[in-house]
Design a protein around this motif. Structure first.
Motif, PDB file in Angstrom:
ATOM      1  N   PRO A  93     102.554  11.065 -11.492  1.00 45.64           N
ATOM      2  CA  PRO A  93     101.858  10.531 -12.664  1.00 45.64           C
ATOM      3  C   PRO A  93     100.937   9.311 -12.052  1.00 45.64           C
ATOM      4  O   PRO A  93      99.913   8.959 -12.741  1.00 45.64           O
ATOM      5  N   THR A  94     101.112   9.101 -10.827  1.00 50.60           N
ATOM      6  CA  THR A  94     100.321   8.192 -10.405  1.00 50.60           C
ATOM      7  C   THR A  94      99.341   8.734  -9.230  1.00 50.60           C
ATOM      8  O   THR A  94      98.915   7.823  -8.307  1.00 50.60           O
ATOM      9  N   TYR A  95      99.153  10.072  -9.270  1.00 49.54           N
ATOM     10  CA  TYR A  95      98.444  10.727  -8.325  1.00 49.54           C
ATOM     11  C   TYR A  95      96.862  10.322  -8.321  1.00 49.54           C
ATOM     12  O   TYR A  95      96.259   9.729  -9.291  1.00 49.54           O
ATOM     13  N   CYS A  96      96.343   9.750  -6.990  1.00 49.96           N
ATOM     14  CA  CYS A  96      95.155   9.341  -6.722  1.00 49.96           C
ATOM     15  C   CYS A  96      95.280   7.636  -6.853  1.00 49.96           C
ATOM     16  O   CYS A  96      94.014   7.100  -6.758  1.00 49.96           O
ATOM     17  N   ARG A  97      96.198   7.273  -7.284  1.00 47.03           N
ATOM     18  CA  ARG A  97      96.296   5.802  -7.490  1.00 47.03           C
ATOM     19  C   ARG A  97      96.583   5.094  -6.136  1.00 47.03           C
ATOM     20  O   ARG A  97      97.396   5.782  -5.406  1.00 47.03           O
ATOM     21  N   TRP A  98      96.253   3.975  -5.987  1.00 48.80           N
ATOM     22  CA  TRP A  98      96.579   3.124  -4.551  1.00 48.80           C
ATOM     23  C   TRP A  98      97.049   1.761  -5.036  1.00 48.80           C
ATOM     24  O   TRP A  98      96.910   1.423  -6.191  1.00 48.80           O
ATOM     25  N   THR A  99      97.557   1.399  -3.885  1.00 43.58           N
ATOM     26  CA  THR A  99      98.337  -0.054  -4.149  1.00 43.58           C
ATOM     27  C   THR A  99      97.941  -0.647  -2.904  1.00 43.58           C
ATOM     28  O   THR A  99      97.826  -0.204  -1.688  1.00 43.58           O
ATOM     29  N   ALA A 100      98.003  -2.009  -2.768  1.00 37.39           N
ATOM     30  CA  ALA A 100      97.625  -2.602  -1.496  1.00 37.39           C
ATOM     31  C   ALA A 100      98.502  -3.944  -1.321  1.00 37.39           C
ATOM     32  O   ALA A 100      99.082  -4.465  -2.473  1.00 37.39           O
ATOM     33  N   PRO A 151      84.932   8.060  -3.815  1.00 33.30           N
ATOM     34  CA  PRO A 151      84.751   7.373  -5.137  1.00 33.30           C
ATOM     35  C   PRO A 151      86.023   7.602  -6.104  1.00 33.30           C
ATOM     36  O   PRO A 151      86.150   7.128  -7.196  1.00 33.30           O
ATOM     37  N   ALA A 152      86.814   8.910  -5.744  1.00 32.81           N
ATOM     38  CA  ALA A 152      87.923   9.114  -6.708  1.00 32.81           C
ATOM     39  C   ALA A 152      88.891   8.283  -6.635  1.00 32.81           C
ATOM     40  O   ALA A 152      89.954   8.109  -7.288  1.00 32.81           O
ATOM     41  N   PRO A 172      87.349  14.040   4.980  1.00 34.50           N
ATOM     42  CA  PRO A 172      86.700  14.790   3.959  1.00 34.50           C
ATOM     43  C   PRO A 172      86.980  13.736   2.502  1.00 34.50           C
ATOM     44  O   PRO A 172      87.691  12.927   2.626  1.00 34.50           O
ATOM     45  N   LEU A 173      86.401  14.077   1.507  1.00 34.90           N
ATOM     46  CA  LEU A 173      86.591  13.200   0.229  1.00 34.90           C
ATOM     47  C   LEU A 173      87.736  14.027  -0.088  1.00 34.90           C
ATOM     48  O   LEU A 173      87.933  15.385  -0.064  1.00 34.90           O
ATOM     49  N   LEU A 174      88.663  13.810  -1.296  1.00 35.49           N
ATOM     50  CA  LEU A 174      89.658  14.375  -1.739  1.00 35.49           C
ATOM     51  C   LEU A 174      89.121  15.449  -2.506  1.00 35.49           C
ATOM     52  O   LEU A 174      89.825  16.601  -2.612  1.00 35.49           O
ATOM     53  N   ALA A 175      88.021  15.480  -3.333  1.00 35.22           N
ATOM     54  CA  ALA A 175      87.501  16.650  -4.018  1.00 35.22           C
ATOM     55  C   ALA A 175      87.217  17.798  -2.965  1.00 35.22           C
ATOM     56  O   ALA A 175      87.492  18.847  -3.516  1.00 35.22           O
ATOM     57  N   ASP A 176      86.789  17.414  -1.933  1.00 25.55           N
ATOM     58  CA  ASP A 176      86.644  18.570  -1.156  1.00 25.55           C
ATOM     59  C   ASP A 176      87.838  19.257  -0.496  1.00 25.55           C
ATOM     60  O   ASP A 176      88.103  20.468  -0.246  1.00 25.55           O
ATOM     61  N   ILE A 177      88.765  18.434  -0.245  1.00 22.84           N
ATOM     62  CA  ILE A 177      90.178  19.020   0.197  1.00 22.84           C
ATOM     63  C   ILE A 177      90.678  19.856  -1.150  1.00 22.84           C
ATOM     64  O   ILE A 177      91.389  20.760  -0.803  1.00 22.84           O
TER      65      ILE A 177
END
Ligand SMILES: Cc1cn([C@H]2C[C@H](O)[C@@H](COP(=O)(O)OP(=O)(O)O[C@H]3O[C@H](C)C(=O)[C@H](O)[C@H]3O)O2)c(=O)[nH]c1=O
Length: 181
Positions: A93-100, A151-152, A172-177
């Motif tokens: 549910p947190t796909y593509c989200r980041w934390t730092a 940007p994703a 690569p960008l995630l979209a390309d992968i």
């Protein structure tokens, strides 16, 4: 030790509880029992260190492809870093989200990063030394990465990188992968 879930629930912040006296301090930084009690990985077959000479060195975003995914516990043993974990688990549910989190030799914090995440950091000081506990043997053929400025992901890095490897510049960008998956 204090264990706190981050806003990505499977990424944990581990905080040591230093015992201080007139000489300085002593702190436990790893305990199998405490990891097991929370269902966290506790078998780390490789421990690694990296040193980044310049401030604002960026390393990442890296991961190893299946079946060589890694759990990492990342710490900063000298200086400070801004450490990032990115959820790349397609069903999450947190796909593509980041934390730092800011990790430093002073705050003795560590970031527990599960399998399925990419990892990277920006050093905030000169001479940043980063320690890794890694659950899986290094497997170069499975080494992979995505662009730190994808940007994703829209990762809000605290500063522009001053130093990074060509390899890291050219992930690569995630979209390309995902397009070619
Ligand atoms: C990761 C690794 C690398 N190497 C060799 C491969 C290269 O010849 C050299 C530097 O590797 P790399 O450029 O991948 O190092 P970093 O950019 O610091 O990568 C690391 O930092 C990012 C942020 C991570 O999360 C990974 O743990 C790790 O990939 O060490 C090894 O011999 N064993 C290893 O386990």
């Amino acid at each position: 030790m204090l264990f706190t879930r981050t806003d990505l629930k499977d990424v944990w912040l581990l905080e040591a509880s230093p015992i201080r006296d007139e000489r300085g301090s002593f702190a436990r930084t790893f305990c199998v029992d405490e990891m097991e009690a929370r269902g966290l990985e506790h078998c780390f077959v490789q421990h690694s260190l990296s040193r980044s000479a310049a401030k604002h060195t960026l390393r990442g975003l890296h991961f190893q492809r299946a079946p060589h995914e890694e759990v990492k516990v990342v710490s900063c043993l000298n200086g400070a870093i801004w450490d990032v974990a990115v959820d790349l688990r397609p069903q999450s549910p947190t796909y593509c989200r980041w934390t730092a989190a800011e990790l430093s030799a002073d705050n003795m914090r560590q970031l527990y990063i599960p399998k399925g995440f990419a990892h990277g950091f920006l050093s905030l000081t000169e001479g940043a030394v980063v320690g890794y506990l890694i659950s899986t043997r290094y497997h170069p053929a499975s080494a992979a990465g995505i662009r730190y400025d994808d940007p994703a992901l829209a990762i809000d890095w605290p500063a522009a990188p001053a130093v990074m490897s060509e390899k890291d510049r050219n992930w690569p960008l995630l979209a390309d992968i995902t397009r070619h998956a």
